[in-house]
Scaffold this active site. Sequence first.
Site: not given
Length: 503
Positions: A17, A19-20, A49, A51-52, A233, A331, A366, A371
């Site tokens: 659940s 964003i993807a 998501t 936590w982004a 990160h 990360h 990345r 992401s």
Amino acid sequence: MTATDNPETADVLVVGSGIAGCSAALAAARAGAEVLLLTKAERPDDASTDWAQGGISTTRGDPAALADDIIAASDDTADPDAVDVLVETADEAVEDVLIDTLGIEFDETAAGELDYTREAAHSERRILHVDAATGTHILRPFLNHVDDHERIEVRQDTAALELITHEGRVHGVVSDEKATGTPIYAGTTILATGGIGALYGQSTNPDDATGDGIAMAALAGADVADLEFVQFHPTAYAGKEPFLLSEALRGEGALLRNAHGERFMPDYHPDAELGPRDVVARAVETEREATGEVVLDVSPLEFGDEFPGIAQKCRDRGIDGNEIPVAPCEHFLCGGVAVDDRGRTSLDRLYAVGECARTGVHGANRLASTSLLEGLVWGLRAGEDAAGAEPEVVEAPDLRNRDPDLPERFAAEKFARLQRTMDEFLGLERDPGELARAGAVLRRLKGEVDAYIRTRTARDLYELRNACVVALLIARAAGENPESVGCHSVVEDEPAPEQTAND
Ligand code: SIN
């Protein structure tokens, strides 16, 4: 194997659940499918998501420039075709879903224009954000939207334990709703289970990022790829309870200094603090080892005004000054279940999207703020493609829960051993001579866990099993790649000096 009399079915089953998962569910429902979205999350912040921080990249009208930055940050390893899919679809997806459908109000300048920020390795300002809590501001309205959608049912606190497969085709999952497992049959199944932060002692992911989708898919025989590329990160808070200090801070001018107060990044990369993430993370670790500490100096910013959420987190940890101690922290996983440009895996009717998938966009490292974008774009593409298949009922794995009580702390202790192994052998640098040892420890651990799984369905045990499977796949991929590239940095320990007769 068992078949059930009145089995539960869905046209499209989405697992996860973030964003993807939400994007996949939305696109499948828009295409007319009845969608069941299963998530082990109980709260939005159980998904990465939420936590982004930094934001979501757009192309700002120049897809070629974003493609160039993605490929350069990846050490020229990103798949150009996948990158083209991302950059050609990015702005339309952001506009359609995030702005028009969800009504997200990204930060604006005083003049009322969208306020694009910059992050490391981006050649221009093109990142949309809300404060530095962009994930929260996207995910919560998105969850409400899918929850209210007439063709989507959201079922929280429900984990998928195994995929149901028959003759190379995936027919759904066995969930943990009943102690012996509940088969849920689906025309197509979309894994959107996120990353693997829980495999490491410190990570910027929620605790339940245990690699479930990757493990279930791999156990069912799906291809996986690029698993050695675990991204660290560069700037997580280095004290207790680490949290992310967004790259947007460096994008807006924050500097890295070692324990002597020296700014060191210009010695490591021409773009200094805005160099690619893998380079900056290794430089921070090198300077920490050499001088004892690295701090993020936020004095060039109006820190409290520009980044109120992060400034508050610092105050909560008792940091009032301009220098925040930082260290690299796990990360993001750049690899995952291998998929094509619609999120299709190598198994019929199985899709994977978001962090659990390997689209080829990230290659070996990345680029920041791609992401959320990848999750959105591939989620929409997979969801649309997945609609239209009929569920078929086949025999489902027969799970046993004959001996439900786990020895107290079993899973927690094994998890701690797994994390120690990953931290020691599969962190920022990998020593090929040590990887065989790591593999042996992980195989033993998985063997112990498998013995328990045979008679128990406890969720934490399955999460541990999944984490062991993914850890082994990472160790194997790292061992098979002798070349330092992107996040995979291969170092050889200095051989011990030879003993002489006089020693
Ligand atoms: C950050 O805010 O630094 C993280 C952004 C990302 O990982 O894409």
